[in-house]
Write an enzyme that holds these catalytic residues in place. Structure first.
Site, PDB file in Angstrom:
ATOM      1  CE1 TYR A   8      14.605   9.891  -2.067  1.00  0.00           C
ATOM      2  CE2 TYR A   8      16.109  11.716  -2.439  1.00  0.00           C
ATOM      3  CZ  TYR A   8      15.207  10.794  -2.922  1.00  0.00           C
ATOM      4  OH  TYR A   8      14.914  10.760  -4.258  1.00  0.00           O
ATOM      5  NE  ARG A  15      -3.687   6.119   0.820  1.00  0.00           N
ATOM      6  CZ  ARG A  15      -2.444   6.318   1.287  1.00  0.00           C
ATOM      7  NH1 ARG A  15      -1.620   7.137   0.646  1.00  0.00           N
ATOM      8  NH2 ARG A  15      -2.027   5.704   2.368  1.00  0.00           N
ATOM      9  N   GLY A  19       4.489   3.678  -7.335  1.00  0.00           N
ATOM     10  CA  GLY A  19       4.441   5.110  -7.029  1.00  0.00           C
ATOM     11  C   GLY A  19       3.933   5.918  -8.195  1.00  0.00           C
ATOM     12  CG  LEU A  66      -1.638   7.417  -8.193  1.00  0.00           C
ATOM     13  CD1 LEU A  66      -2.774   7.254  -7.186  1.00  0.00           C
ATOM     14  CD2 LEU A  66      -2.198   7.723  -9.569  1.00  0.00           C
ATOM     15  N   GLY A  67       2.669   9.736  -8.050  1.00  0.00           N
ATOM     16  CA  GLY A  67       3.559  10.785  -7.579  1.00  0.00           C
ATOM     17  C   GLY A  67       3.959  11.747  -8.675  1.00  0.00           C
ATOM     18  CD  GLN A  68       8.002  16.480  -9.118  1.00  0.00           C
ATOM     19  OE1 GLN A  68       8.813  15.918  -8.392  1.00  0.00           O
ATOM     20  NE2 GLN A  68       8.183  17.705  -9.557  1.00  0.00           N
ATOM     21  CE  LYS A 100      16.037   7.486  -4.213  1.00  0.00           C
ATOM     22  NZ  LYS A 100      15.256   6.514  -5.017  1.00  0.00           N
ATOM     23  CG  ASP A 148       2.358  -1.283   1.228  1.00  0.00           C
ATOM     24  OD1 ASP A 148       3.562  -0.998   1.050  1.00  0.00           O
ATOM     25  OD2 ASP A 148       1.802  -1.152   2.336  1.00  0.00           O
TER      26      ASP A 148
END
Length: 314
Positions: free
Chosen positions: A138, A36, A8, A10-12, A142, A49
């Protein structure tokens, strides 16, 4: 020197964490990954993935990875729109990561969240060990993820570590569909429009953190003395707790003409109401020396300065 794979990426969090990790461990020791690639990427990048275990295994083996920082996930608001996808990505992906780590002997850092708590959790100064009955998919993933990481540590000896992040605020990357996203968008609109319409009630208190503190927490916990860690996979960490009115007043210290009104989103409000107002992070402070650097006003000052430069606003 550690070899670190970030899912992940490229996320925040990931987009900023990769830069920090390169500064700590070196360019050639940090492998960013995602489902991607969004245009050219400066540095090592692998298509992964996390729902496909063979892809994880191949990259870990290829780069002789020591640590996986597993950030790939669907967040709270997005997860409520597609709970099946949230379960498959958040839990299936984590299970695959842990299985590869068990086989290859890597450590795993997995962030949890204040979403792991629920309406029955004590809201003020929420204890490290307390009732966790979340009301979002979510949040369910967690809590299950915290327990699953504990299991892999105790059963298989996988070095698993994690923190419960509050809402994260950053000038670099826009957030990806969480309940606390308003606390990022408000700064953009303060500079561009001098006004903001908030989707949460003005007295909705939530724990928040500036991204530089969050990145330090990840690196510092990864580097912490293993023998001193008791709450390995679910450390409360805290920096500041505020409501929309507080952040509005903080911005007005630097932009006096800023105004804010309210158009409450019932879904977001219900999620926010189920989360703590503030966390007790004494275990993180005692076990690995956690200490944030920013409060609300120092964060606001830095956010506005950095965004003015980024958005080229005079």
């Amino acid at each position: 020197m550690k070899k670190v794979l970030v899912t992940g990426a490229l996320g925040q969090i990931g987009s900023e964490l990769v830069v920090k990790l390169k500064n700590v461990y070196g360019e050639d020791n940090v492998i960013a990954s995602g489902r991607r690639k969004k245009g050219p990427y400066d540095g090592l990048f692998e298509l992964v993935d996390v729902t496909q275990p063979e892809q994880i295994f191949e990259v870990v083996k290829k780069h002789k990875v020591d640590w996986v920082i597993h950030l790939a996930a669907l967040l709270s608001a997005v997860g409520e729109n597609n709970p099946t996808a949230a379960w498959n990505i958040n839990m299936g992906g984590l299970f695959n990561i842990l299985e590869v780590a068990k086989q290859e002997g890597c450590g795993v850092f997995v962030p949890s969240s204040i979403a792991a708590f629920g309406p029955n959790t004590p809201k003020i100064n929420t204890p490290q060990d307390t009732i966790q009955r979340p009301t979002t998919m979510y949040g369910v993933t967690k809590v299950a993820g915290e327990i699953l990481c504990d299991y892999y540590y105790k059963r298989f000896g996988v070095d698993t570590r994690g923190v419960r992040f509050p809402g994260l605020i950053s000038y670099e990357t826009l957030p990806g569909g969480g309940t606390t996203d308003y606390a990022v968008h408000i700064y953009y609109e303060a500079l561009k429009q001098k006004k903001f319409t908030c989707p949460l009630d003005k007295e909705t208190h939530m724990d928040m953190m500036y991204m530089p503190d969050a990145l330090n927490a990840i690196v510092n916990l990864m580097e912490a003395d293993d023998s001193k860690l008791i709450h390995r996979n679910a450390f409360n960490i805290a920096s500041m707790s505020f409501c929309p009115e507080d952040i509005c007043k903080s911005i007005q210290k630097f932009i006096p003409e800023f105004t804010m009104d309210y158009d409450i989103n019932p879904t977001l409000q219900n999620i926010a109401n189920s989360w703590p107002d503030s966390l007790d992070d004494s275990n993180a402070r005692n076990e690995w020396g956690w200490k944030p650097e920013y409060d609300l006003d120092s964060m606001t000052k830095d956010m506005l300065e950095k965004l003015r430069e980024k958005l080229d606003i005079k």
